[in-house]
Scaffold this motif. Structure first.
Motif, PDB file in Angstrom:
ATOM      1  N   LYS A   1       0.812  -1.219   0.000  1.00 39.33           N
ATOM      2  CA  LYS A   1       0.000   0.000   0.000  1.00 39.33           C
ATOM      3  C   LYS A   1       0.850   1.276   0.000  1.00 39.33           C
ATOM      4  O   LYS A   1       0.319   2.367  -0.240  1.00 39.33           O
TER       5      LYS A   1
ATOM      6  N   ASN B   1       2.960   4.143  -1.263  1.00 35.76           N
ATOM      7  CA  ASN B   1       3.178   4.771  -2.566  1.00 35.76           C
ATOM      8  C   ASN B   1       3.528   6.246  -2.386  1.00 35.76           C
ATOM      9  O   ASN B   1       3.635   6.744  -1.260  1.00 35.76           O
ATOM     10  N   ASP B   2       3.701   6.951  -3.500  1.00 30.87           N
ATOM     11  CA  ASP B   2       4.145   8.347  -3.456  1.00 30.87           C
ATOM     12  C   ASP B   2       3.114   9.291  -2.862  1.00 30.87           C
ATOM     13  O   ASP B   2       3.436  10.444  -2.560  1.00 30.87           O
TER      14      ASP B   2
END
Length: 223
Positions: A40, A42-43
């Protein structure tokens, strides 16, 4: 809206924190294992709340794994209160350590402080001077929307001048700061690098004059 990733094997704690943070305006992603959390991550995530004592991959191992991949704040949530554990968590790349049980106000205050600090850091990664946009982290430069590729030395010189607008640097000053005090070479090379930097800007806009020569002294970036 800021986005938080909360990782804890205690589902009750997960949903308690989720409800609190959502009331405070956060978007919240929850996970009850480090393995699931890694998928899960992320950026879009702005901050991580991470339990230490979890089955499988523990919080310390997870922090160590992701620290080189993300620069966002990581706050440990744990019942382990020994100085040794705290030092270990911070040494692995954690930014803060909150012991359980913790007050909601303390959690809010710590998170908000780290978000503010991280925002200031991100703002410093970018420098806008007129039509020049510099990403100090990725070392990318845009001028009138066009990308310009600079060598390492060229970018270092440009960054030095741009971060000190109006300040005059002699060729010797620039050489020492960019090449180093013990570098073997001649400060005359600075003039050649300045010439190449200007040429790259002038190729896009023939009126470029941000880097000015102060005759008999050195160079400065125009205000």
């Amino acid at each position: 809206m800021k986005k938080a990733l909360v990782i804890d094997d205690d589902v009750d704690i997960l949903y308690l924190i989720k409800d609190i943070l959502e009331d405070d305006g956060y978007e919240v992603v929850i996970s009850n294992s480090a393995e699931e959390a890694y998928i899960k991550l992320n950026d879009d995530i702005d901050i991580v709340l991470l339990d230490v004592m979890m089955p499988g991959t523990d919080g310390f191992s997870f922090c160590k794994k992701i620290r080189d991949e993300v620069e966002i704040p990581i706050i440990f949530l744990t019942a382990k209160t020994s100085e040794e554990d705290i030092i270990k968590g911070l040494a692995l790349g954690g930014d803060d350590y909150i012991t359980k049980p913790f007050s909601i106000n303390q959690l809010r205050a710590r998170m908000n402080a780290h978000i503010r600090r991280d925002n200031r850091k991100k703002e410093k990664n970018y420098l806008m001077i007129g039509d020049i946009k510099m990403n100090l982290k990725s070392r990318e430069v845009e001028y009138f929307g066009e990308d310009i590729v600079f060598t390492k030395r060229e970018f270092d010189i440009l960054e030095l001048l741009a971060l000190n607008i109006g300040m005059v640097f002699s060729k010797e000053d620039i050489y020492e700061k960019v090449w180093g005090y013990d570098a073997e070479g001649d400060s005359a090379t600075v003039s050649e690098h300045i010439k190449k930097i200007r040429a790259k800007f002038l190729k896009i806009n023939k009126e470029f004059d941000s880097i000015q020569t102060v005759w008999g002294i050195g160079y400065k970036f125009k205000k």
